[in-house]
Enzyme design. Structure first.
Site, PDB file in Angstrom:
ATOM      1  N   CYS A   1      11.776   3.880  -3.151  1.00  0.00           N
ATOM      2  CA  CYS A   1      11.105   4.043  -1.870  1.00  0.00           C
ATOM      3  C   CYS A   1      12.145   4.098  -0.761  1.00  0.00           C
ATOM      4  CB  CYS A   1      10.139   2.881  -1.633  1.00  0.00           C
ATOM      5  SG  CYS A   1       9.323   2.928  -0.016  1.00  0.00           S
TER       6      CYS A   1
ATOM      7  N   CYS B   1       3.766   3.444  -1.876  1.00  0.00           N
ATOM      8  CA  CYS B   1       4.579   2.354  -2.414  1.00  0.00           C
ATOM      9  C   CYS B   1       3.725   1.095  -2.431  1.00  0.00           C
ATOM     10  CB  CYS B   1       5.815   2.158  -1.540  1.00  0.00           C
ATOM     11  SG  CYS B   1       6.816   0.729  -2.016  1.00  0.00           S
TER      12      CYS B   1
ATOM     13  N   CYS C   1       5.390  -1.644   0.250  1.00  0.00           N
ATOM     14  CA  CYS C   1       5.380  -1.476   1.704  1.00  0.00           C
ATOM     15  C   CYS C   1       4.282  -0.549   2.206  1.00  0.00           C
ATOM     16  CB  CYS C   1       6.736  -1.001   2.198  1.00  0.00           C
ATOM     17  SG  CYS C   1       7.153   0.697   1.753  1.00  0.00           S
TER      18      CYS C   1
ATOM     19  N   CYS D   1      11.473   0.650   1.593  1.00  0.00           N
ATOM     20  CA  CYS D   1      11.725  -0.723   1.122  1.00  0.00           C
ATOM     21  C   CYS D   1      12.626  -0.822  -0.106  1.00  0.00           C
ATOM     22  CB  CYS D   1      10.407  -1.448   0.858  1.00  0.00           C
ATOM     23  SG  CYS D   1       9.576  -0.972  -0.675  1.00  0.00           S
TER      24      CYS D   1
ATOM     25  N   CYS E   1       3.525  14.271  -7.364  1.00  0.00           N
ATOM     26  CA  CYS E   1       4.154  15.252  -6.484  1.00  0.00           C
ATOM     27  C   CYS E   1       4.647  14.506  -5.243  1.00  0.00           C
ATOM     28  CB  CYS E   1       3.106  16.310  -6.140  1.00  0.00           C
ATOM     29  SG  CYS E   1       3.738  17.777  -5.391  1.00  0.00           S
TER      30      CYS E   1
END
Length: 154
Positions: free
Chosen positions: A53, A102, A105, A56, A125
């Site tokens: 991510c 995510c 976060c 985070c 995707c």
């Protein structure tokens, strides 16, 4: 169960992480935007490692699960760990899709579709700006200062 701490960042941590984002990263990660197809920096990335991510640092996908979907966005057939992704019904733009975020976060990553290759038949995707890449053997990011970041796959 994930071996990573999935506790959301504190408000102060979140604000500090957001301060480091570009305008395009903010638009995609925080406002559920989409980058233009065929322009993302990770579309043609062939290096071995882990996609995390961008906000985070949570590991999201391994390079071994990446495939060329021909759609113009980096695509993966399975996540690093299913619990690292949140799935949200998305009815925007006159269609029904499943948004992926995510799990730690809440940042927007992209969408998942049921037209990927075996064994999962899923196509995750992703927007390149939603991701950070860590080369195999390098330590995973730890922007929240929680320690215990492990090296990416060898």
């Amino acid at each position: 169960m994930s071996r990573f701490d999935l506790t959301p960042p504190t408000q102060a941590q979140r604000e500090a992480l957001i301060a480091g984002l570009s305008g395009e990263e903010r638009r995609v990660l925080l406002q559920h935007g989409t980058e233009a197809p065929f322009c993302g920096v990770f579309l043609d990335n062939k290096r071995e490692g882990t996609y995390c991510c961008r906000l985070c640092g949570l590991p999201l996908f391994r390079s071994s699960a990446k495939f060329d979907s021909g759609t113009g966005w980096p695509s993966f057939f399975e996540p690093y760990a299913e619990e690292h992704l949140g799935r949200i019904r998305d009815t925007s733009h006159g269609m029904i899709r499943t948004e992926i975020v995510c799990a730690r976060c809440g940042s927007h990553l992209g969408h998942v579709f049921p037209d990927g290759p075996p064994p999962t038949f899923e196509r995750h995707c992703l927007n390149s700006v939603s991701l950070a890449f860590v080369d195999a053997g390098e330590p995973l990011p730890d922007p929240l200062g929680r320690g215990g970041a492990e090296a990416g796959p060898a």
